[in-house]
Design a protein around this motif. Structure first.
Motif, short mmCIF file in Angstrom:
data_model
loop_
_atom_site.label_atom_id
_atom_site.label_comp_id
_atom_site.label_asym_id
_atom_site.label_seq_id
_atom_site.Cartn_x
_atom_site.Cartn_y
_atom_site.Cartn_z
N VAL A 194 0.83 -1.21 0.00
CA VAL A 194 0.00 0.00 0.00
C VAL A 194 0.87 1.26 0.00
CG1 VAL A 194 -1.79 1.26 1.25
CG2 VAL A 194 -1.85 -1.23 1.19
N GLU A 195 2.00 1.20 0.68
CA GLU A 195 2.91 2.34 0.70
C GLU A 195 3.33 2.74 -0.71
OE1 GLU A 195 5.71 5.04 2.87
OE2 GLU A 195 3.91 3.93 3.44
N GLY A 196 3.72 1.77 -1.52
CA GLY A 196 4.12 2.06 -2.89
C GLY A 196 2.96 2.55 -3.75
N MET A 197 1.77 2.00 -3.54
CA MET A 197 0.60 2.46 -4.27
C MET A 197 0.32 3.93 -3.97
SD MET A 197 -1.88 -0.81 -3.54
CE MET A 197 -1.28 -2.49 -3.73
N MET A 198 0.40 4.30 -2.68
CA MET A 198 0.17 5.69 -2.28
C MET A 198 1.22 6.62 -2.88
SD MET A 198 -0.80 5.20 1.75
CE MET A 198 -0.75 6.97 2.04
N LEU A 199 2.49 6.20 -2.84
CA LEU A 199 3.57 7.06 -3.31
C LEU A 199 3.45 7.32 -4.81
CD1 LEU A 199 6.19 8.51 -2.49
CD2 LEU A 199 7.42 6.42 -3.09
N MET A 200 3.20 6.27 -5.59
CA MET A 200 3.06 6.45 -7.03
C MET A 200 1.84 7.32 -7.35
SD MET A 200 4.42 5.85 -9.93
CE MET A 200 5.57 4.51 -9.65
N GLY A 246 8.96 -5.20 -2.86
CA GLY A 246 9.44 -4.89 -4.20
C GLY A 246 8.64 -3.77 -4.84
N ILE A 247 7.32 -3.79 -4.67
CA ILE A 247 6.47 -2.72 -5.20
C ILE A 247 6.83 -1.39 -4.56
CG2 ILE A 247 4.09 -1.85 -5.26
CD1 ILE A 247 4.57 -4.01 -7.31
N ASN A 248 7.08 -1.40 -3.25
CA ASN A 248 7.45 -0.16 -2.56
C ASN A 248 8.77 0.40 -3.09
OD1 ASN A 248 5.16 -0.48 -0.99
ND2 ASN A 248 6.25 -1.41 0.71
N LEU A 249 9.75 -0.49 -3.29
CA LEU A 249 11.04 -0.05 -3.82
C LEU A 249 10.89 0.44 -5.26
CD1 LEU A 249 13.34 -2.89 -2.43
CD2 LEU A 249 13.24 -0.52 -1.65
N LEU A 250 10.05 -0.23 -6.03
CA LEU A 250 9.81 0.18 -7.42
C LEU A 250 9.20 1.58 -7.47
CD1 LEU A 250 9.65 -0.47 -10.47
CD2 LEU A 250 7.37 -1.43 -10.03
N ALA A 251 8.20 1.84 -6.64
CA ALA A 251 7.56 3.16 -6.61
C ALA A 251 8.56 4.24 -6.22
CB ALA A 251 6.38 3.15 -5.65
N GLY A 252 9.36 3.97 -5.19
CA GLY A 252 10.35 4.95 -4.77
C GLY A 252 11.39 5.22 -5.85
#
Length: 311
Positions: free
Chosen positions: A35-41, A91-97
């Protein structure tokens, strides 16, 4: 008092939306740390699209679309490729960042953030009917439409989970997937639906975070709010009402931390207040679980205990 309540709402809503996002996947037995990566993107896309189009509606829809796209990637990794949800989520969180920082450097040539000179105001809701609501009415007056939508999503999420076939399928897939398949439920489809719903809610959370008051994007501006939402969901028992209560607790801690800034307390400690509250809440919930398990074991009859050992 209304000023503090308004600050609590601002702090609570992104965490609440993240908690509801994690709740749907948890009901389908998927621990969603993405969810963190979804929010960031979504936060980045909202500012980038809003800058280009000058349209609030298009920016919000683009943010939601970005959240859904990230959740789709998470769903493909976990449900189609059988990746570990924890590893896939990180991995999704790192990808978004990484993607957001790359775009800031290469497209906008400003790794420090994206700050448009002009940006459309996110729709706000005001009126005498809001101020007439006891206690929270004055604080709701003038808030963004996403704040009111987030509060409305709590009962709507309950209805979806417990009063619709979609919610029944998601809960059945989480409780016993073999029984769900025997009942004719497509477990994969139910879990993918839960994942996509989490992306939609994560997209709204990102849009609220970057568009409601800031009107700019900073690298890693979510600052762990997705993980706070995950903690709120776990503390609230993966229910809509419980997620609201826990998110409000963290929102109060965040608003109180903001009030303490500039005082004798170090700013680093003040900024850690919501996360300290999350750790204490999860510890208390875990201790309560252990206590209930011990009580249940002590209440078993000797025969039941013997049967348990035999099994």
């Amino acid at each position: 008092m209304s000023g503090f309540t308004s600050a609590v709402l601002i702090q609570t809503v992104p965490v609440l939306l993240a908690a509801l996002a994690a709740m749907f996947t948890q009901q389908a037995r998927i621990l969603n740390v993405a969810v963190e990566g979804m929010m960031l993107m979504a936060a980045f896309v909202a500012i980038a699209v809003g800058q280009v189009t000058g349209s609030v509606g298009v920016a919000v829809l683009a943010a939601v679309g970005a959240g859904v796209l990230m959740s789709l990637l998470f769903g493909i990794f976990t449900l189609r490729l059988n990746a570990n949800p924890l590893v896939a989520g990180l991995g999704i969180n790192l990808l978004a960042g990484g993607v957001t920082v790359f775009l800031l450097e290469r497209v906008y040539e400003n790794p420090g953030g994206l700050r448009p000179d002009e940006f459309p105001e996110l729709w706000s809701v005001s009126g005498d009917w809001l101020r007439a609501i006891p206690f929270v009415g004055p604080a709701l007056d003038g808030q963004s439409v996403i704040v009111l939508l987030a509060l409305a999503l709590v009962p709507l999420s309950w209805l979806l989970l417990y009063r619709t076939p979609i919610g029944y399928a998601m809960r059945a897939a989480g409780e016993d997937e073999h029984a769900a398949r025997a009942a004719g439920i497509s477990v994969g489809r139910a879990r993918m639906t839960a994942v996509l719903l989490s992306g939609l809610l994560g997209g709204l959370a990102g849009a609220q975070l970057s568009m409601a008051a800031l009107h700019f994007f900073l690298p890693d501006m979510t600052s762990g709010r997705g993980f706070l939402g995950l903690a709120a969901m776990l503390f609230g028992g993966a229910t809509p009402a419980g997620s609201l209560g826990a998110s409000t607790l963290f929102g109060v801690a965040g608003a109180a931390g903001d009030r303490l800034q500039g005082g004798a307390i170090p700013n680093q400690l003040v900024l850690a207040v919501p996360y300290i509250a999350a750790i204490l809440a999860l510890t208390a919930a875990r201790m309560g679980l252990f206590r209930r398990i011990r009580t249940a074991r002590r209440s078993r009859t000797p025969q039941e205990a013997a049967d348990g050992v035999a099994v």
